[in-house]
Motif scaffolding. Structure first.
Motif, short mmCIF file in Angstrom:
data_model
loop_
_atom_site.label_atom_id
_atom_site.label_comp_id
_atom_site.label_asym_id
_atom_site.label_seq_id
_atom_site.Cartn_x
_atom_site.Cartn_y
_atom_site.Cartn_z
N ALA A 54 0.86 -1.26 0.00
CA ALA A 54 -0.04 0.15 0.18
C ALA A 54 0.79 1.27 -0.04
CB ALA A 54 -0.84 -0.15 1.22
N ARG A 55 1.87 1.21 0.64
CA ARG A 55 3.11 2.22 0.67
C ARG A 55 3.62 2.66 -0.65
NH1 ARG A 55 4.99 0.89 5.02
NH2 ARG A 55 6.87 -0.08 4.64
N MET A 60 2.28 1.85 -3.61
CA MET A 60 1.24 2.23 -4.53
C MET A 60 0.97 3.73 -4.21
SD MET A 60 -1.65 -0.68 -4.19
CE MET A 60 -1.24 -2.35 -4.66
N LYS A 61 0.78 4.10 -2.79
CA LYS A 61 0.59 5.54 -2.64
C LYS A 61 1.67 6.51 -3.13
CE LYS A 61 -0.60 8.50 1.37
NZ LYS A 61 -0.86 8.47 2.82
N LYS A 62 2.76 5.99 -3.01
CA LYS A 62 3.96 6.88 -3.39
C LYS A 62 4.41 6.74 -4.90
CE LYS A 62 6.14 6.63 1.03
NZ LYS A 62 7.48 6.27 1.88
N SER A 63 3.90 5.79 -5.65
CA SER A 63 4.25 5.67 -6.82
C SER A 63 3.36 5.71 -7.96
CB SER A 63 5.15 4.29 -7.16
OG SER A 63 4.39 2.99 -7.12
N TRP A 64 1.95 5.65 -7.53
CA TRP A 64 0.89 5.41 -8.59
C TRP A 64 0.12 6.73 -8.43
CZ3 TRP A 64 -2.49 0.38 -7.59
CH2 TRP A 64 -1.63 -0.87 -8.06
N LEU A 78 10.72 4.14 -1.93
CA LEU A 78 9.30 4.07 -2.05
C LEU A 78 8.83 3.01 -0.90
CD1 LEU A 78 8.61 3.89 -5.75
CD2 LEU A 78 8.31 5.77 -4.49
N ALA A 79 9.76 1.96 -0.61
CA ALA A 79 9.30 1.14 0.25
C ALA A 79 9.47 1.44 1.87
CB ALA A 79 10.01 -0.26 0.09
N GLU A 80 10.22 2.34 2.03
CA GLU A 80 10.75 3.02 3.43
C GLU A 80 9.27 3.49 3.97
OE1 GLU A 80 15.29 4.06 2.85
OE2 GLU A 80 13.74 5.64 2.57
N GLN A 81 9.03 3.23 5.31
CA GLN A 81 8.19 4.24 6.00
C GLN A 81 9.04 5.20 6.68
OE1 GLN A 81 5.70 1.68 8.46
NE2 GLN A 81 4.44 3.39 8.91
N VAL A 82 8.66 6.33 6.32
CA VAL A 82 9.46 7.78 6.59
C VAL A 82 8.71 8.47 7.53
CG1 VAL A 82 10.92 9.52 5.85
CG2 VAL A 82 10.65 7.59 4.32
N ILE A 83 9.07 8.51 8.80
CA ILE A 83 8.51 9.56 9.73
C ILE A 83 9.25 10.80 9.91
CG2 ILE A 83 7.89 9.68 12.25
CD1 ILE A 83 7.83 6.28 12.09
N VAL A 84 8.79 12.01 9.87
CA VAL A 84 9.38 13.09 9.84
C VAL A 84 8.97 14.17 11.01
CG1 VAL A 84 10.09 15.30 8.62
CG2 VAL A 84 9.93 13.10 7.26
N PHE A 85 9.87 14.55 11.67
CA PHE A 85 9.37 15.64 12.84
C PHE A 85 9.92 16.95 12.43
CE2 PHE A 85 9.70 11.52 14.85
CZ PHE A 85 8.72 11.39 15.63
N ILE A 86 8.96 17.89 12.53
CA ILE A 86 9.37 19.46 12.12
C ILE A 86 9.21 20.23 13.09
CG2 ILE A 86 8.40 21.31 10.48
CD1 ILE A 86 9.36 19.04 8.96
N CYS A 87 10.29 21.13 13.57
CA CYS A 87 10.24 22.26 14.24
C CYS A 87 10.79 23.58 13.65
CB CYS A 87 11.14 21.97 15.52
SG CYS A 87 12.95 21.87 15.21
N THR A 88 11.39 24.59 14.38
CA THR A 88 11.67 26.09 13.87
C THR A 88 13.18 25.61 13.34
OG1 THR A 88 10.22 26.90 15.09
CG2 THR A 88 11.74 28.30 14.05
#
Length: 372
Positions: A88-89, A91-95, A218-228
């Motif tokens: 599913a991941r 697909m979501k990133k490449s379709w 594309l297969a990686e599950q990437v978690i990103v944290f954002i600050c200033t």
């Protein structure tokens, strides 16, 4: 007899091409369709005579392994009830795009397919328990697929070489079609990449447009944290998240990428190359996270596109991010949905320790779903 050739030179032509192709396919005909990769020949899998005719046109004598072509990823749920998260991941990133995804179909799903199409045809769709899906990045063809009820198969229109344009399709194949939709040269003139996914592993079954290194990303599950500025909150959150995931998965933090888990951080107004503050390093280290190698970097389009989920430290961070990059709205959330996480810059280490514990608790709530 030569087929009806429909060009797509303007919106009116495109609408007519869609209507005519849908009508012919619905009545059991064979239609040549453009894709971003190559030209293909389409037939409805619910029409066994059309499938037999397609096999003769292409001189297919072995198991064809028909690929079900869909207009959007959600249509795969008609055939696979529980799509693997990695599939599913990807697909979501490449379709829509030049990647076909192959997954296992359960006995129940195979039986359901046999109720939708004849068992003999279903046996040609499912090969040794595997079923393959593709969502082409060609607007006319996607519109045709969206208008067709039930599954549609497509196979390349070329013979010895991929047919990247109408003129590349062998004449004896063209003459056996009912309709040929001409949308000009294909973007890539090369076959799609077929990726087989099982659980949390993938392999390329057929090389194509998308290279292995891109599939890996594309297969990686990437978690990103954002600050200033990315010297306190976001790097602490990323470090603590990596440690928490590794501990709960029984892995070393350095092994997370091997299991397709990537934790990143970035700043909305970060200067590149700055280390985390000494206080942030101390507080994170007490929870098992090592920030000594951390260096700040600004938010980039590439990082946001790769991300599966983005957590901001405040609501204003989310607002600013979406003002600049509105396309990531559906995957961007404040880490704490109840209140902002204040910047501790300039504070004593005790405040950083309090922040670290708060981050760890929030991360446990947010990321617990990954463990399941």
């Amino acid at each position: 007899m030569p087929p009806v050739v429909l060009t797509c030179a303007n919106p009116s032509d495109q609408r007519w091409a869609v209507m005519k192709a849908v009508d012919v396919l619905t009545r059991g005909g064979i239609v040549g369709l453009p894709m971003e990769t190559v030209y293909g020949l389409a037939a409805r899998l619910t029409q066994p005579p059309a499938i037999e005719r397609l096999k003769k046109i292409k001189n297919i004598s072995t198991h064809p392994g028909w690929v079900i072509h869909v207009a959007q990823a959600s249509q795969t749920s008609l055939y696979i009830c529980d799509m693997p998260s990695m599939a599913a991941r990807i697909m979501k990133k490449s379709w829509p795009g030049p990647v076909a995804i192959q997954v296992r179909a359960s006995a129940k799903e195979q039986a359901a397919l046999e109720m939708l199409i004849q068992p003999a045809v279903a046996a040609e769709v499912i090969s040794d328990g595997w079923i393959t899906f593709r969502c082409p990045d060609q607007p006319v063809t996607r519109e045709i697929l969206a208008a067709l009820p039930g599954p549609t198969a497509m196979v390349g229109a070329g013979e010895l070489q991929p047919a990247g344009d109408v003129g590349d399709i062998p004449a004896h194949i063209v003459d056996q079609l009912d309709v040929l939709v001409d949308a000009g040269p294909a973007r890539y003139r090369k076959s799609s990449t077929i990726v087989r996914v099982e659980a949390d592993q993938w392999q390329i079954i057929r090389p194509g447009v998308i290279e292995e290194r891109i599939i890996h990303r594309l297969a990686e599950q990437v978690i990103v944290f954002i600050c200033t500025g990315k010297t306190c909150r976001a790097p602490m959150a990323a470090g603590i998240a990596g440690t928490w995931l590794a501990r709960n998965l029984g892995l070393a933090p350095a092994a997370l990428p091997q299991h397709h888990l990537v934790v990143e951080s970035a700043g909305l107004h970060a200067a590149d190359g700055l280390p985390a503050t000494a206080e942030a390093c101390t507080a994170a280290r007490e929870l098992g996270a090592d920030l000594t190698a951390h260096r700040s970097r600004a938010v980039t389009v590439d990082l946001l596109q790769r991300a599966d989920v983005i957590y901001t430290m405040t609501q204003s961070h989310r607002d600013e991010l979406l003002e600049r990059y509105p396309a990531v709205a559906d995957k961007t959330f404040p880490l704490d949905p109840e209140s902002d996480i204040a910047d501790p810059i300039g504070s004593e280490v005790g405040r950083y320790r309090q922040l670290a514990k708060r981050l760890e608790a929030l991360i446990a709530q947010r990321l617990s779903g990954i463990l399941s």
